[in-house]
Design an enzyme around this catalytic site. Structure first.
Site, PDB file in Angstrom:
ATOM      1  N   ASN A 165      -0.277  -7.503  -3.919  1.00  0.00           N
ATOM      2  CA  ASN A 165      -0.966  -6.647  -4.891  1.00  0.00           C
ATOM      3  C   ASN A 165      -0.020  -5.643  -5.552  1.00  0.00           C
ATOM      4  O   ASN A 165       0.958  -5.234  -4.960  1.00  0.00           O
ATOM      5  CB  ASN A 165      -2.097  -5.879  -4.204  1.00  0.00           C
ATOM      6  CG  ASN A 165      -1.576  -4.915  -3.145  1.00  0.00           C
ATOM      7  OD1 ASN A 165      -1.167  -5.339  -2.073  1.00  0.00           O
ATOM      8  ND2 ASN A 165      -1.567  -3.640  -3.442  1.00  0.00           N
TER       9      ASN A 165
ATOM     10  N   ASP B 144      -7.255  -5.519  -5.081  1.00  0.00           N
ATOM     11  CA  ASP B 144      -6.352  -5.821  -3.960  1.00  0.00           C
ATOM     12  C   ASP B 144      -6.351  -7.307  -3.618  1.00  0.00           C
ATOM     13  O   ASP B 144      -6.289  -7.673  -2.451  1.00  0.00           O
ATOM     14  CB  ASP B 144      -6.689  -4.980  -2.720  1.00  0.00           C
ATOM     15  CG  ASP B 144      -5.656  -5.163  -1.609  1.00  0.00           C
ATOM     16  OD1 ASP B 144      -4.460  -5.265  -1.932  1.00  0.00           O
ATOM     17  OD2 ASP B 144      -6.027  -5.210  -0.424  1.00  0.00           O
TER      18      ASP B 144
ATOM     19  N   GLU C 291       0.828  -1.211   0.000  1.00  0.00           N
ATOM     20  CA  GLU C 291       0.000   0.000   0.000  1.00  0.00           C
ATOM     21  C   GLU C 291       0.860   1.257   0.000  1.00  0.00           C
ATOM     22  O   GLU C 291       0.378   2.361   0.170  1.00  0.00           O
ATOM     23  CB  GLU C 291      -0.916  -0.008   1.228  1.00  0.00           C
ATOM     24  CG  GLU C 291      -2.156  -0.872   1.062  1.00  0.00           C
ATOM     25  CD  GLU C 291      -1.846  -2.334   0.787  1.00  0.00           C
ATOM     26  OE1 GLU C 291      -1.049  -2.919   1.546  1.00  0.00           O
ATOM     27  OE2 GLU C 291      -2.361  -2.881  -0.192  1.00  0.00           O
TER      28      GLU C 291
END
Lengths: 614, 189
Positions: free
Chosen positions: A299, A341, A215
């Site tokens: 991801n 994701d 992230e």
């Protein structure tokens, strides 16, 4: 509860016939359906320096095949009702406890979430007193770059040493007997958003580790450290040129879409691979026969897919590599150009399974995108992919081409809210590992039932800050239960039974030769269910929600114990662990919306619980 | 279109250029009524215990923007542009604490928040010193305060361009700020 009921027994017979013909004797429950390495582990036993006996628990997944199966059978359905708390231990940390307690040479090792304290507890003494304690003192700033609570998934024991990762990117080797620091290697950079949360795996003389930070636009990698010196032996990146990915002559992916030169560059917009994610924060398995490790990649960044047209290799897929030098042998991409994701980092259980009348060496992977994949682990071919959860985001997997078939109506778009994307961003199952029992032939999968609304936003890359670009709101999927604990038949590719839980089942599972399966709930119930029927046979209310990995071991007194860490938190429990405000549904990347009632159901607090028969 | 953006962002690695562009663009457009104060590091009193009796008057640096609706809507935009949203969501919190509630670890007055943004805070709040212009820091601070209803309703942003996530800052319930009783650091040994 007494004995097996009829359907359970039938199931057992079927499974035995199909897959595991040699498991009949209850007392000697060597898991013979497993790849032969469990009994005949050239590494495991020798290299870890512990008895071949199965009473220990030296790595979070229990064995290289990642079965999380204990062959201990003292505790079974006829006596589990009298299972009692033997002792407990407060970790003094309040955030999410995802680690597995590790047991070797009559000592239990527990690592806490940040600030990553390691405790060694003496199992030969009543109440498990602290033998030593190691404080790794990570940089407090590292808390700011941990996307989903400051968790740690466990230490590993091998050859008289304990290995673990810290939130601020150190891998540390300790002397298991004394707690003395043997080496401490700096492997990542919090100013790029890198943290470490996964448990290492030791294969021969290598400690295998990976980074977190999908992230934050980090560049994902898997690294091998020399177990003796802590020096970096090799590093394989999951984006960029083949040379960095350790793709060479021996790389033979099964499908055409994974073949070609430098796909880690050409499947991205120019230079986007440098901040493209593909981290390694999940599980690694090892097959000594083939001498291959298997693990998945996270991801791609940012979440907003419109900023990264292309397949985004090598994110959201699985690699087979040689542990010696890291060279890639095959790869398969579960979710090319990930839209939701769906990290590809879940556990893979190595089994020998009958497929169309032939026994195949497979790996079984309950994947985040909602399908249980069975892959031929010698070449990466997808043998089956069957849904185990409610799915709207895709239509299935084409077994000829290996292509994942997205449902285009659920593709996120900038400035538009797409509703009812199922599974939600944490997938049908996140990190929480399943267990496999060779006695029932079933895989026990803890998971969640969540959907989401998602809107793409333009993500702006500033190193060390989140690189996401999405507004997300999650909520319960059909049925309203946010969690489920299910038994899966990997031969037939279907659900056998399922237990609905109010909250996501964010704990791991352990299966035992007593034909019991243990797991915990986020409101603090630690449960034992019958491995055949799924019937609840025992439960205990812990002080805080459970998101840890239960284990079972034999104590120095010869008794079987079951242990688990309680302490709510993690991505799903951040609303409690970090005290988030329920009025903002997008809190914790949208998980808060699905968990607004969790603060009424549990409070924080890290505590180890150890259970035994009286 | 998008690939071009992505190219731009990644080619520059840190998107610094983009920030500079934004910063200068803002200078051009800003409607500044009070000159921003020069001090960016006001003394923050973190304890109610003040030996010797009479408490020191808090040095309060006046925010130049709290009455300016234009600056507030700019603050809202900057809150996502500088990735505050990545760590604080839309005010409810994620990695960093909720900013829409009544609990404040490091003070709720404009100067304290200004200092939080510029200096950073030990448990993971990055220091944006030298990355965000002083005026924009005031805009951000004012926006942060509007999340818990600290500003006049006709100044706070009334609508969101994106997913409707919670009551607009104009309609949000006003919270009375309270110093956090348990600092995060003490909670985690």
């Amino acid at each position: 509860m007494t004995g097996r009921n009829a359907p359970g027994f039938l199931l057992l017979i079927i499974s035995l016939n199909l897959a595991f013909a040699a498991c009949a004797r209850r007392e000697n429950s060597q898991p013979s359906g497993l790849p032969n390495r469990v009994q005949n582990q050239p590494t495991g036993a020798q290299q870890t320096g512990v008895e071949t006996d199965d009473g220990q628990w030296t790595m979070p997944a229990k064995d290289y095949a990642s079965t999380r199966f204990s062959s201990l059978d003292q505790i079974n359905s006829s006596n589990v009702a009298s299972l009692k708390l033997a002792w407990s231990f407060s970790t003094s940390v309040l955030r999410g406890h995802e680690a597995a307690p590790i047991v070797a040479n009559n000592t239990m090792y527990v690592v806490t979430p940040y600030p990553n304290i390691v405790y060694a507890l003496d199992l030969t003494q009543p109440g498990g007193p602290v033998k030593w304690k190691y404080e790794s003192k990570p940089a407090s700033a590292s808390q700011g770059v941990a996307c989903c609570d400051v968790i740690n998934r466990g230490v590993v024991y091998a050859d008289g040493k304990i290995f673990f990762n810290t939130l601020d990117d150190y891998t540390i080797g300790l002397d298991a007997a004394s707690g003395k620091e043997l080496w401490k290697t700096h492997v990542g950079d919090i100013n790029k958003g890198e943290t470490m949360t996964m448990a290492p795996l030791v294969v021969k003389d290598k400690v295998l580790i990976g980074n977190s930070g999908g992230e934050f636009g980090v560049r994902g990698w898997l690294t091998a450290l020399d177990a003796t010196s802590g020096k970096i032996a090799w590093r394989a990146y999951h984006t960029g040129p083949d040379a960095d990915v350790l793709i060479g002559q021996n790389f033979h992916p099964f499908y055409t879409q994974d073949k070609g030169k430098d796909l880690g560059i050409s499947s991205w917009p120019a230079d986007a691979w440098r901040i493209g994610g593909g981290t390694t924060w999940g599980w690694i398995s090892y097959d000594p026969d083939q001498d291959l490790i298997f693990y998945g990649t996270g991801n791609p960044g940012p979440w907003n897919p419109e900023q990264r047209p292309g397949d985004n290799k090598w994110t959201c897929g699985i690699f087979a590599r040689k542990p010696e030098n890291g060279e890639a042998v095959w790869y398969y991409q579960f979710s090319p150009h990930d839209l939701h994701d769906y990290d590809g980092v879940n556990e893979q259980i190595l089994l020998d399974l009958p497929v169309n009348g032939q026994t195949r060496k497979v790996l079984v992977r309950p994947e985040r995108n909602g399908y249980v994949y069975v892959l031929d682990r010698t070449n990466g071919q997808v043998l089956s992919a069957n849904p185990y959860a409610y799915i709207t985001s895709s239509k299935g997997v084409d077994l000829n081409s290996g292509q994942f078939l997205y449902n285009e109506t659920k593709n996120p778009q900038a400035g538009k809210v797409i509703r009812e994307i199922c599974p939600a961003a944490p997938g049908a199952k996140d990190w929480q590992p399943s267990a496999f029992s060779p006695r029932t032939g079933l895989l026990y999968i803890p998971h969640q039932n969540l959907c989401m609304d998602m809107e793409g936003l333009e993500a702006n890359y500033i190193a060390g800050t989140p690189y996401v670009g999405a507004n997300v709101k999650m909520y319960a999927g059909p049925g309203g239960n946010r969690g489920e604990f299910l038994a899966w038949d990997p031969v037939k590719g279907e659900k056998v039974w399922a237990i609905q839980e109010k909250f996501p089942v964010w704990s791991g599972a352990v299966a035992t030769a007593g034909d019991l399966v243990f797991y915990g709930t986020m409101d603090g119930w630690f449960k034992a269910v019958d491995a055949h029927s799924g019937q609840l046979v025992w439960q205990f209310k812990c002080g805080s929600g459970i998101i840890g990995q239960p284990i079972s071991y034999r104590g120095p007194d010869g008794k079987q114990y079951v242990a688990v860490l309680a302490g709510v938190g993690g991505w799903s429990g951040a609303i409690v662990a970090a005290g988030l405000d329920p009025r903002d549904p997008t809190g914790a990347l949208g998980f808060v919306n699905a968990m607004t009632d969790l603060p009424d159901a549990t409070t924080k607090g890290g505590m180890l619980y150890v259970f035994a028969l009286p | 279109m998008h690939s071009k953006k992505a190219k731009f962002v990644s080619r520059n690695g840190r998107a610094l250029l983009m920030l500079i562009v934004v910063v200068s663009a803002c200078k051009r457009e800003q409607r500044q009524f009070d000159p921003p104060p020069t001090t960016t590091n006001p003394a923050i009193v973190q304890s109610e215990l003040q030996p010797g009796g009479a408490p020191q008057p808090q040095t309060s640096t006046k925010s130049p923007v709290e009455e300016n609706a234009n600056a507030l809507s700019d603050g809202k935009r900057l809150f996502s542009l500088y990735n505050c949203t990545g760590c604080h969501a839309n005010g409810g919190g994620a990695i960093g604490p909720a900013l829409m509630d009544e609990t404040w670890i490091y003070g709720s007055d404009p100067a304290s928040i200004h200092s939080t943004i510029v200096e950073g805070r030990p448990n993971g709040m990055p220091s944006f010193r030298g990355k965000i212009s002083d005026y924009q820091v005031w805009e951000l601070s004012a926006y942060v305060r509007s999340l818990s209803g600290q500003l006049r309703k006709d100044v706070a942003p009334g609508r969101s361009d994106d997913m409707n996530v919670h009551r607009s800052e104009q309609r949000v319930e006003r919270k009375t700020p309270q110093q956090s009783t348990i600092p995060k650091a003490a909670e985690q040994p």
